[in-house]
Design a protein around this motif. Sequence first.
Motif, short mmCIF file in Angstrom:
data_model
loop_
_atom_site.label_atom_id
_atom_site.label_comp_id
_atom_site.label_asym_id
_atom_site.label_seq_id
_atom_site.Cartn_x
_atom_site.Cartn_y
_atom_site.Cartn_z
N LYS A 161 15.87 26.07 39.10
CA LYS A 161 17.31 26.28 39.06
C LYS A 161 17.89 26.00 37.68
O LYS A 161 19.04 26.33 37.40
N GLN A 162 17.08 25.37 36.82
CA GLN A 162 17.53 24.98 35.47
C GLN A 162 18.82 24.18 35.54
O GLN A 162 19.79 24.43 34.82
N THR A 163 18.82 23.20 36.46
CA THR A 163 19.99 22.35 36.64
C THR A 163 19.58 20.88 36.57
O THR A 163 18.39 20.54 36.64
N GLU A 183 20.62 14.94 19.94
CA GLU A 183 21.47 16.08 20.30
C GLU A 183 20.64 17.18 20.97
O GLU A 183 21.11 17.83 21.92
N THR A 184 19.43 17.38 20.48
CA THR A 184 18.57 18.42 21.06
C THR A 184 18.24 18.10 22.52
O THR A 184 18.31 18.97 23.40
N VAL A 185 17.88 16.85 22.78
CA VAL A 185 17.54 16.44 24.15
C VAL A 185 18.74 16.62 25.07
O VAL A 185 18.64 17.23 26.15
N LEU A 186 19.89 16.12 24.66
CA LEU A 186 21.09 16.22 25.50
C LEU A 186 21.52 17.67 25.67
O LEU A 186 21.97 18.07 26.76
N GLY A 187 21.35 18.47 24.63
CA GLY A 187 21.71 19.88 24.73
C GLY A 187 20.82 20.62 25.71
O GLY A 187 21.29 21.45 26.49
N LYS A 188 19.54 20.31 25.68
CA LYS A 188 18.60 20.99 26.58
C LYS A 188 18.86 20.59 28.04
O LYS A 188 18.60 21.36 28.96
N LEU A 189 19.38 19.37 28.23
CA LEU A 189 19.70 18.91 29.59
C LEU A 189 21.09 19.34 30.02
O LEU A 189 21.46 19.16 31.19
N GLY A 190 21.88 19.87 29.09
CA GLY A 190 23.27 20.19 29.40
C GLY A 190 24.11 18.96 29.59
O GLY A 190 25.04 18.93 30.39
N CYS A 191 23.77 17.88 28.83
CA CYS A 191 24.43 16.58 29.01
C CYS A 191 25.17 16.13 27.75
O CYS A 191 25.22 14.95 27.42
N ASN A 214 9.75 18.83 28.13
CA ASN A 214 9.28 20.20 28.39
C ASN A 214 8.83 20.38 29.83
O ASN A 214 9.09 21.41 30.46
N ARG A 215 8.14 19.36 30.36
CA ARG A 215 7.68 19.45 31.75
C ARG A 215 8.86 19.60 32.72
O ARG A 215 8.81 20.40 33.65
N CYS A 216 9.89 18.79 32.48
CA CYS A 216 10.97 18.71 33.47
C CYS A 216 12.06 19.76 33.28
O CYS A 216 12.97 19.87 34.11
#
Length: 512
Positions: free
Chosen positions: A380-382, A484-492, A370-372
């Motif tokens: 930039k949400q990148t 999956e949630t973590v990777l999805g939030k990172l776009g990874c 959440n912090r990052c």
Amino acid sequence: MMNLSRYFVTTPIFYVNAAPHIGHVYSAVLADALHRWHKLKHPADATVFSTGTDEHGLKIQQAAAASNQSPGDFCAANRDKFQQAFRAANIEYTHFVSTSATAHRERVQHAWRCLQERGLLRKGVYAGWYCTSDETFLTESQLRPHTFSDGSSGFVSIESGHRVHWMEEDNYLFPLAQFQDDLKKWIATGPITPPLFNGIVEQWLQERQLPELSVSRSSARLKWGIDVPDDPQQKIYVWLDALLNYLTVIGYPGDQQRWRAFWPADVQVIGKDILKFHAIYWPAFLLALGLQPPRRILCHSHWLVDHQKMSKSLGNVVDPNDCLRRFTVDGFRYFLLREGVPHSDNNYSEEKVISYLNTELANTLGNLLNRCTSTSVNRKQTFPAPPPDAALTDADRTLLTDIHALPQTVAEHFEAFHIYKAIDAVMHTLREVNAYVQDTAPWTLAKSGVEGDQDRLEVMLFVALEALRVAGVLLGPVTPGLGETVLGKLGCGGTRLEVDGGGCGLVGGRGR
């Protein structure tokens, strides 16, 4: 050496005389995590992950009668409870075995004929102490005297505490001793893990000559089972019937090219209460059929509740469905694999579950994510590009080295069946990253107009998000939804594990 084009992992098939409990779900989650890990490393492999229900025997016959149901209806109702529990726990088995199915019955009868043709079955009078609850004969050294609640005296199994009865009847007998030397050679290779259990089996094989094993029961007493071919007065022993599921599930004895590609099984997950059946009877049956024993047997211990054995009389039986609802699917899976160690009994307590979920999943992983990814820090949400080496501090380099070494560390723990150590390694790295983020204070850098602070923020974000990307992949077999949630939030979402020259690392997937 493991066949890298095929992979076969099994759970025990679970007896349907009662609803599933925490131990059943633990076995299945353990096998599921191993299966998911293998698919993560070798996604192109053909894999079989089998589980199922053991539906024959006197216990089922008696339990069905007590509930005023036919054995078939009784089994179907309880089979459904296991399937529902496994679906609820996100267990992705590929095959589910039911031993009352016609295909299984016919394949077991084929195996019986093979043993008969090899001269390995003889009919004779078998006498001994029989435990209906455990579906096995016991020697006098395995019994202790006991006074029952009705005042009568008798004997019970030392191991299970269940009552035994003296029984004499005509049965078919299998010569276990004929395979004792081969079993000793097999067990000397250390196929059972943890080594504690391999040593127990080794001791069993050294202590005395193995007796003949009764592999049938009289149909006059046992009506719910598989008929012995050409002898309807006898039913096939429930453990011979049940153990053969590991072959029947892959198609034995049909298309030999297919089922032989999967046998021997790579990993067979069992509980310690059925070690004798899987480490002595099962490999002996396989050797008798001209087949190899399994490559590995992973034997796990039991679950206690607040350091007490689970029992209906104490009212402390843990309902896994309730746990999955209360603690979430990933939360309960995480607890089972984080707290569960194969070599000793494990303890369930609600306080421990809640502690793990709050301390590790919510605080260590959740807060870092959440912090990052918050807009106040990551405007930039990148996912930043890898920074040049000149932009890195010693702390950055140290952390990145630890992060990129993590896949290999986790792989080694999974290969040793130490999933709890793999989880601990991931959490240890995430705790280091949390401390690093706290020291770097990105919320301050994001607001700063000082030259170089924005570049410093980009470096810090790369390091932290890289740790989360790696953790999301490596925790996937344990907590697939959360991964999956973590990777999805990172776009990874495209990140994958790549094995190369005995080592492994992550490739691809750094997103938006």
